[in-house]
Design a protein around this motif. Structure first.
Motif, PDB file in Angstrom:
ATOM      1  N   ALA A 247       0.798  -1.039  -0.161  1.00  0.00           N
ATOM      2  CA  ALA A 247       0.123   0.052  -0.114  1.00  0.00           C
ATOM      3  C   ALA A 247       0.718   1.116  -0.029  1.00  0.00           C
ATOM      4  O   ALA A 247       0.598   2.316  -0.820  1.00  0.00           O
ATOM      5  CB  ALA A 247      -0.871  -0.128   1.371  1.00  0.00           C
ATOM      6  N   THR A 310      -6.482  -2.313   5.575  1.00  0.00           N
ATOM      7  CA  THR A 310      -5.397  -2.475   4.763  1.00  0.00           C
ATOM      8  C   THR A 310      -5.414  -3.242   3.558  1.00  0.00           C
ATOM      9  O   THR A 310      -4.799  -2.693   2.670  1.00  0.00           O
ATOM     10  CB  THR A 310      -4.460  -3.426   5.954  1.00  0.00           C
ATOM     11  OG1 THR A 310      -4.126  -2.528   7.053  1.00  0.00           O
ATOM     12  CG2 THR A 310      -2.986  -3.665   5.045  1.00  0.00           C
ATOM     13  N   ARG A 313      -6.898  -0.814   1.485  1.00  0.00           N
ATOM     14  CA  ARG A 313      -5.739   0.464   1.195  1.00  0.00           C
ATOM     15  C   ARG A 313      -4.691  -0.103  -0.103  1.00  0.00           C
ATOM     16  O   ARG A 313      -4.432   0.756  -1.165  1.00  0.00           O
ATOM     17  CB  ARG A 313      -4.894   0.469   2.327  1.00  0.00           C
ATOM     18  CG  ARG A 313      -3.792   1.720   2.270  1.00  0.00           C
ATOM     19  CD  ARG A 313      -3.216   1.538   3.523  1.00  0.00           C
ATOM     20  NE  ARG A 313      -1.965   2.324   3.470  1.00  0.00           N
ATOM     21  CZ  ARG A 313      -0.750   2.305   4.267  1.00  0.00           C
ATOM     22  NH1 ARG A 313      -0.854   1.438   5.254  1.00  0.00           N
ATOM     23  NH2 ARG A 313       0.236   3.089   3.922  1.00  0.00           N
TER      24      ARG A 313
END
Length: 488
Positions: A247, A310, A313
């Protein structure tokens, strides 16, 4: 310039008020107040009762816990410069912590020392109510405040290079960034050096030996993500840190990011959420080896998956791809391209990031290398039934009930030294459950460690304490006369 919180509060004023409240709390609960460990000296210098290696969350909280038990002759050492301790603003690349915001631990039950009290003082109660999880930069800022308000004794820029046994004491050799060597003697040593504290971050040999060093990095290393703009990035790993780094590369403008993992499915079940109950956190170390092995084998098997936010992301970027069931089987350079061989064909990258975790090997750490050969490991203390083997679990040190190392051979001359070295790193997990390297387990692990250290010191000095009692002659009843009447 006035600092304002997220809801418009005066953050500086809020923290000032909190500082006063903390000092008041500590004054109120400060009993017993006197130091009780008899002083020891070596070559005219006071010997430390406890030396703590690592000024991250585990080391700081341990020092505070010892102070709460009136053990004050303690020093914390950290190899990093001030502000660079721990992972939170160095190589951690998540946006927020992965633990629930209401977690406690370093506070040791003092309400005004909790992360929530600090956050509300800085940003306001409304900001706390709106908060999902604590940003990692705020966690580091909280730890910095914690260190300062408690005035904890930290010596930065001190890398522990060797531990030796001399005259019944631990001789600790430190080196500073300038090359100076300092020696300290201690009765007890706590290793609070985090995830890699009993080994090293792992990069598979076929990658390490085949690629130029400037073309790959482990997730634990400093990475110049700005330099990766427009580049093709390959990421190897299935855990949360692999996705964090993917990310970060995407957000820095990477041309493409391809994440590959050996597993057939991305891990989705987080065992840490299951472990966050008082029974496991407080009493796991009391279980027999068979049960501890069973718990840990399952926990390690599940791993820690990327949190949903996450994964999103990464997934929000059209130039992100992931491949399950896709281990890297070999790498080579082809001109300026990194070529990765996988079961799904060859892939070409400009840079690769390795998220394959760490390996436990005490001989790889300078501070444990000298006695690594003497330490008992789980594979030497427990033989699991057929079908329940785990090569990884077997490499972890088998610890005593106070986090101390145990000698493979009780007759080993280093056995007394090992009994005074307490492993509060992630490698304590199979023996002791979550501890200093995990925010979730700090509340229980820190107190268990501090009580164990205090117990050992008191037992070792038992005769001196008895002699002190036998020679104690301070009278409390000083007069047998009638009381003098108060004047009218």
């Amino acid at each position: 310039m006035t600092m304002h919180g997220r809801d418009g509060t005066d953050a500086r004023g809020g923290l000032g008020t909190l500082d006063e409240a903390v000092r008041r709390d500590l004054e109120v609960i400060g009993y017993p107040r006197r130091e009780w460990v008899p002083p020891r000296y070596h070559d005219g210098r006071r010997v430390l009762d406890v030396a703590i290696i690592g000024a991250g969350q585990g080391g700081l909280a341990t020092a505070f816990a010892l102070r709460r038990t009136s053990i004050d002759n303690v020093q914390i050492f950290d190899r990093a410069a001030r502000g660079g301790e721990g992972p939170w603003i160095t190589f951690a690349r998540m946006i927020t912590l992965r633990t629930p915001k209401y977690v406690t631990g370093p506070d040791l039950g003092v309400p005004n020392l909790t992360p929530r009290a600090w956050f509300e003082a800085r940003y306001g109660a409304q900001a706390w109510e709106k908060l999902d999880k604590i940003p990692r930069q705020d966690w580091q800022a909280y730890l910095d405040w914690y260190r300062d308000i408690l005035d904890l004794p930290v010596a930065n820029d001190h890398a522990l290079e060797a531990v030796e046994w001399e005259d019944g004491l631990l001789r600790l050799s430190f080196r500073t960034s300038g090359g100076d060597v300092h020696t300290h003697y201690a009765r007890k040593l706590v290793l609070a050096t985090g995830i890699e504290g009993c080994g090293e971050w792992h990069v598979p040999a076929f990658i390490r030996d085949s690629l130029p060093r400037e073309r790959f990095a482990h997730t634990s290393e400093s990475i110049d993500f700005a330099a990766l703009k427009g580049r093709r990035i390959g990421v190897l790993g299935a855990g949360a840190s692999a996705f964090d780094n993917a990310a970060t590369a995407l957000e820095a403008g990477a041309g493409s990011v391809t994440l590959c993992l050996r597993r057939r499915e991305i891990p989705s079940i987080n065992p840490y959420r299951w472990m966050e109950n008082t029974g496991f956190l407080a009493y796991f170390p009391a279980l027999e080896d068979r049960l501890r092995w069973g718990f840990m084998r399952r926990i390690f098997e599940l791993n820690q998956p990327p949190p949903q936010d996450t994964f999103w992301r990464c997934r929000r970027h059209a130039n992100f791809a992931y491949h399950t069931g896709c281990p890297w089987e070999g790498v080579r350079m082809d001109g300026d391209d990194i070529v990765v061989r996988t079961p799904k064909g060859e892939m070409r990258f400009d840079f690769v990031i390795i998220g394959t975790g760490f390996s436990v090997d005490l001989s790889r750490r300078p501070e444990t290398r000298s006695f690594a050969h003497s330490v008992a490991l789980w594979r030497e203390r427990y033989v699991p039934p057929a079908g329940e083997e785990s090569e990884v679990l077997g490499t972890y040190p088998y610890l005593g009930e106070r986090y101390q190392f145990i000698a493979r051979d009780p007759a080993d001359p280093l056995a007394p030294m090992l009994a005074n070295i307490h492993n509060f790193t992630f490698a304590a997990t199979p023996s002791m459950g979550l501890s200093g390297a995990s925010i979730s387990g700090m509340r229980f692990g820190v107190e268990r460690l501090a009580q164990g250290l205090g117990r050992d010191l008191y037992v070792a000095d038992g005769q001196e304490h008895l002699d002190s009692l036998l020679s104690y002659d301070t009278p409390e009843l000083v007069s047998l006369d009638p009381p003098v009447s108060d004047p009218v």
